[in-house]
Write an enzyme that holds these catalytic residues in place. Sequence first.
Site, short mmCIF file in Angstrom:
data_model
loop_
_atom_site.label_atom_id
_atom_site.label_comp_id
_atom_site.label_asym_id
_atom_site.label_seq_id
_atom_site.Cartn_x
_atom_site.Cartn_y
_atom_site.Cartn_z
N CYS A 91 0.85 -1.19 0.00
CA CYS A 91 0.00 0.00 0.00
C CYS A 91 0.88 1.24 0.00
CB CYS A 91 -0.98 -0.01 1.16
SG CYS A 91 -0.36 0.67 2.71
N GLU A 92 0.47 2.22 -0.77
CA GLU A 92 1.32 3.40 -0.92
C GLU A 92 1.23 4.33 0.29
OE1 GLU A 92 -0.06 5.11 -4.53
OE2 GLU A 92 -1.59 6.35 -3.57
N HIS A 93 0.29 4.09 1.18
CA HIS A 93 0.17 4.96 2.35
C HIS A 93 1.10 4.53 3.48
CE1 HIS A 93 -4.05 5.48 0.57
NE2 HIS A 93 -3.30 6.50 0.20
N HIS A 94 1.34 3.23 3.60
CA HIS A 94 2.15 2.74 4.71
C HIS A 94 3.32 1.88 4.24
CE1 HIS A 94 -2.02 3.33 6.21
NE2 HIS A 94 -1.40 3.89 7.22
N GLN A 132 -5.58 -0.38 -3.61
CA GLN A 132 -6.32 -1.49 -4.22
C GLN A 132 -7.23 -1.03 -5.37
OE1 GLN A 132 -8.29 -3.95 -1.32
NE2 GLN A 132 -9.63 -4.89 -2.84
N HIS A 160 -5.30 -6.07 4.13
CA HIS A 160 -4.26 -5.04 4.22
C HIS A 160 -3.56 -5.11 5.58
CE1 HIS A 160 -5.58 -2.51 0.68
NE2 HIS A 160 -6.55 -3.41 0.77
N CYS A 162 -1.81 -2.91 6.86
CA CYS A 162 -1.93 -1.65 7.59
C CYS A 162 -3.21 -1.61 8.41
CB CYS A 162 -1.81 -0.45 6.65
SG CYS A 162 -3.05 -0.38 5.34
ZN ZN Z 1 -2.06 1.24 4.10
#
Ligand code: ZN
Length: 203
Positions: A91-94, A132, A160, A162
């Site tokens: 995931c690009e956020h975490h 996703q 996920h 995260c």
């Molecule tokens: Zn994430």
Amino acid sequence: MKSNKAVVKVMHQPKREEEDLAPLFHELLEKLGEDPSREGLLRTPERVSTAMKFLTSGYNADIKKLVNGALYEVKYDEMVVVKDIEFFSLCEHHMLPFFGKMHVAYLPKSRVIGLSKIPRIVDAFARRLQIQERLTQHVAQTIQEIIDPVGVGVICEARHFCMMMRGVEKQHSGAMTSAMLGAFRDRKDTRDEFLSLVNYRNM
Ligand SMILES: [Zn+2]
């Protein structure tokens, strides 16, 4: 197909530099309060560097080359479905893993693609920093652009890390996304056939 432009951009991503990431991970270990010189961590920066390059190797994927020679002109107008394609992404956020299964279908117009190429297209987009929703869209749009079928349907179910390891800590919750193009968007019977073939209802 309003989305073709986005795909062209995706398919012509510039080659990235071959960087040695190990010094960065060495520094990261220090900043985390670790001792990078202790035995167990000696080669860790190197290993993480190699792993991260593999997990993001999709940036270097050349989709056109990947499908080269596996497109066939045929008179076949029944739905083609490839179910349960396993994928692993970040995931690009975490930058934590999310992983799951993708179901891909298309309705050919005059062309089909070698079945083994579809999981490779999924990998090319999964091995990047992703969300996703975009992963699902990119797979659908790429198949639309390459095969030019009557329609494409993609369903993606994922879990996920995260969500599982931090924050809400919901270990068993999954996320589902879908992308329906052409006939899969416009014709309920086509969409329903796809959903029943992959055992989903009410989407
Ligand atoms: Zn994430």
